[in-house]
Scaffold this active site. Structure first.
Site, PDB file in Angstrom:
ATOM      1  N   LYS A 141      39.337  22.575 -73.749  1.00 22.74           N
ATOM      2  CA  LYS A 141      38.886  21.511 -72.852  1.00 22.74           C
ATOM      3  C   LYS A 141      38.918  20.181 -73.612  1.00 22.74           C
ATOM      4  CE  LYS A 141      35.578  21.258 -69.134  1.00 22.74           C
ATOM      5  NZ  LYS A 141      34.677  21.978 -68.265  1.00 22.74           N
TER       6      LYS A 141
ATOM      7  N   GLU B  51      25.186  30.027 -56.864  1.00 25.42           N
ATOM      8  CA  GLU B  51      24.048  29.459 -56.140  1.00 25.42           C
ATOM      9  C   GLU B  51      23.341  30.504 -55.283  1.00 25.42           C
ATOM     10  OE1 GLU B  51      27.037  28.072 -56.359  1.00 25.42           O
ATOM     11  OE2 GLU B  51      26.686  26.147 -57.358  1.00 25.42           O
TER      12      GLU B  51
ATOM     13  N   ARG C 140      26.122  26.715 -50.290  1.00 22.37           N
ATOM     14  CA  ARG C 140      26.575  28.072 -50.578  1.00 22.37           C
ATOM     15  C   ARG C 140      25.511  29.119 -50.255  1.00 22.37           C
ATOM     16  NH1 ARG C 140      30.944  28.989 -54.395  1.00 22.37           N
ATOM     17  NH2 ARG C 140      32.586  28.065 -53.118  1.00 22.37           N
TER      18      ARG C 140
END
Ligand code: TPP
Length: 621
Positions: A281, A364, A392
């Protein structure tokens, strides 16, 4: 940008020689850095996926083949390779290029994205549609290791692996979600990645067994490790294989040659494939490599130094500070995040109370049910989550919190307008969503001063409570210090003699309501101002009283109108058979696009100035 400027589609990428592809990757990186440092955006993820994107465009038969980007925040190089270079400077700006895939923006974007862990479902859907229509195409879901912590992925793999139709899941593994990745799957991926370690372990165990003849505990454990080592050495990706996928990799995601070879191999396999790609990353920009979390999603920054402008204290900061204080006093307080410790302000809590902090991954739904169970067994959980991602967990909130009467506290951050991330990230539906749930209490602080007492109230209420507050700088209305909270009671902030209308505002809309009051006062029109404080239960008596006294109500909220507090006010008036003239100031029943928050409030007529015009036109023309 010698090569990049010649590229309009992947056909142009295919015209480059293999030797030119790394240079194209370098140019893409430079362009991404230039624009993201000016406009803000998802830097680290995009820098990490440049070579993979180039390899995909060099190899796939696009647009017949399709790439489905999970979350979609890593699609900048893809946009630059698919005819959008000229607009790239408008990235994330009003009417500009979206920071996420958007089929309405370009046919090269296979599907909308923004919320995590949907790509495998989409890829299964697209590949089945192709099969049913007799088309030949290969679909590639590109998904990060962070997104692999979301449950939908396993539902989709469970289904897609069993259908046998070929498609490819490319697992872009950089060991990071936004923060360091968490969970058993993440550990498993690490084991696959560090396969060499197992080889060494196997050798060590073999030597151990040969040298020492004595038996006992240590030998037992040695054999256990030995068996694992052999298993993982011989059957790499056994989990994915069991799910019906051929596992390929791990492959160096910054080596275009290696990527091309493996993509070729994957395309020859007549089954679902999981290709494990290892990337870094932030690759290629030292500040982002060193601090990928800060540069995951970032505002504009100085390219030379990587430094950002200091931020003013936000609602998130207020929440974070108060929760820490409360947790010091009460050991039952537990904090939960779904992969966003920094964004939700829980990083400080995690540091101070690591044993009482849970990062559940991008999950979630699990977060809500897990929090409900903690709450019903005597803990005081606070789940901090962005409004848009809480969507969600609608059913879990309804069943496992509200029906279960679990005293879970939800800190609903980024409620209201979020801005540059656009349609997928606006927090405009939590009011409507939570107002529909029996047993739920929904509050909204008007400023930095009222947030802490609301959090105290929420934790003391012993019922499901959500506290919603917006992104960014918190207002501070020092003239109106917080008053004691009573469940479902609003607060009259100002009730001048002879007022001709009442402004009923929720949360962050109280500050513009007070501004509007001043604008009207300048025209000798006096207005009462009410901070509703509770979106549920609404203060029926106070609302009825305001309607009766003034006959004109302006209801202000930073959520969508359908199901919002404005409609709640209308329902109260109807039920009590009160006639009053009501104006609803809310966002319309539509997806609100990207722009700076201020631009969006202007566009939708929700600034004090725009509402002044509206009030004058309707009632005082
Ligand atoms: C449902 C949902 N929850 C939370 C987020 C916020 N979010 C955006 S990207 C991200 C991490 C993604 O990590 P990974 O898939 O590994 O991609 P990377 O950025 O590392 O390339 C999170 C948590 C989201 N987009 N969707």
């Amino acid at each position: 940008m010698v090569l990049l400027q010649k590229i309009n589609s992947s056909a142009d990428v295919k015209n480059l020689s293999r030797e030119q592809l790394p240079q194209l990757a370098d140019e893409l990186r430079a362009e991404i850095l230039r624009v993201v440092s000016a406009n803000g955006g998802h830097l680290s993820s995009n820098l990490g996926i440049v070579e993979l994107t180039v390899a995909l465009h060099a190899f796939l038969d696009l647009p017949n083949d399709e790439i489905v980007w999970d979350v979609g925040h890593q699609c900048y190089a893809h946009k630059l390779l698919t005819g959008r270079q000229a607009q790239f400077d408008t990235l994330r700006q009003a009417d500009g290029l979206s920071g996420f895939p958007k089929p309405r923006e370009s046919a090269a974007d296979a599907y909308v994205a923004g919320h995590s862990s949907t790509s495998v479902s989409v890829a299964v859907g697209i590949s089945q549609a192709a099969r049913l229509q007799g088309q030949k195409k290969r679909v590639y879901a590109v998904i990060g290791d962070g997104a692999m912590s979301g449950g939908m992925v396993y539902e989709a793999m469970n289904h897609g692996g069993d259908l046998h139709t070929p498609f490819t899941v490319i697992l872009n593994d950089n060991e990071m979600s936004i923060a360091a990745n968490v969970g058993a799957m993440s550990r498993y991926l690490t084991r696959l990645r560090t396969n060499r370690r197992y080889r060494r372990l196997k050798d060590r165990v073999t030597k151990f067994l040969l040298k020492r003849k004595q038996l006992g505990r240590s030998l037992y454990y040695g054999l256990e490790h030995f068996r694992d080592a052999i298993k993982y050495f011989l059957v790499r990706g056994v989990f994915f294989e069991e799910m019906g996928f051929v596992y390929l990799g791990p492959v160096d995601g910054h080596n275009i040659d290696e990527l091309l070879e493996t993509l070729k191999l994957a395309a020859q396999i007549d089954k679902p494939v999981l290709l494990h790609v290892i990337t870094q990353k932030g690759k290629g920009y030292l500040p982002a490599e060193q601090n990928p979390e800060t540069f995951h999603g970032i505002g504009s920054f100085d390219l030379a130094t990587g430094s950002t402008k200091p931020k003013k204290p936000s609602y998130t900061d207020c929440f974070s500070a108060r929760l820490l204080q409360l947790a010091e006093q009460d050991e039952r307080i537990v904090a939960i995040t779904a992969a966003m410790p920094q964004g939700t302000g829980l990083a400080a809590f995690a540091k101070k109370f690591p044993k009482r902090f849970y990062d559940v991954g991008i999950a979630e739904q699990h977060m809500v049910t897990f929090g409900g169970a903690l709450a019903l067994r005597g803990m005081r959980p606070v789940a901090a989550v962005y409004s848009t991602f809480l969507q969600r967990a609608y059913d879990q909130l309804m069943q496992d919190v509200c029906l279960a009467e679990a005293p879970l506290v939800l800190a609903v951050d980024r409620a209201g307008i979020v801005g540059e991330d656009g349609e997928t990230h606006q927090g405009l539906w939590d009011i409507a969503m939570l107002r529909a749930m029996p047993n739920m209490t929904l509050m909204a602080p008007r400023d930095a001063l009222t947030l802490p007492p609301m959090l105290d109230f929420a934790l003391a209420a012993f019922r499901p409570v959500a506290l919603r507050y917006p992104r960014g700088e918190a207002a501070e209305l020092a003239e109106y210090p917080p008053q004691p909270l009573v469940l479902g009671k609003g607060e009259v902030l100002s009730q001048p003699q002879g007022a001709q209308l009442a402004l009923l505002a929720l949360g962050d809309m109280v500050a513009p309501a007070l501004q509007l009051q001043k604008l009207l006062a300048a025209q000798q029109i006096s207005a009462a101002v009410v901070d509703l404080r509770f979106a549920k239960p609404l203060d029926e008596d106070l609302i009825a009283d305001m309607a009766q006294q003034y006959g004109r109500l302006l209801v202000m909220e930073d959520g969508v109108r359908p199901g919002g507090v404005g409609e709640g006010v209308l329902a109260i008036l109807a039920a009590r058979q009160l006639s009053a003239q009501v104006e609803l100031a809310a966002f319309p029943d539509e997806f609100v696009p990207q722009a700076k928050p201020q631009q969006l409030f202007e566009k939708y007529g929700l600034t004090a100035e725009a509402l002044y015009e509206r009030v004058m036109q309707r009632w005082f023309a």
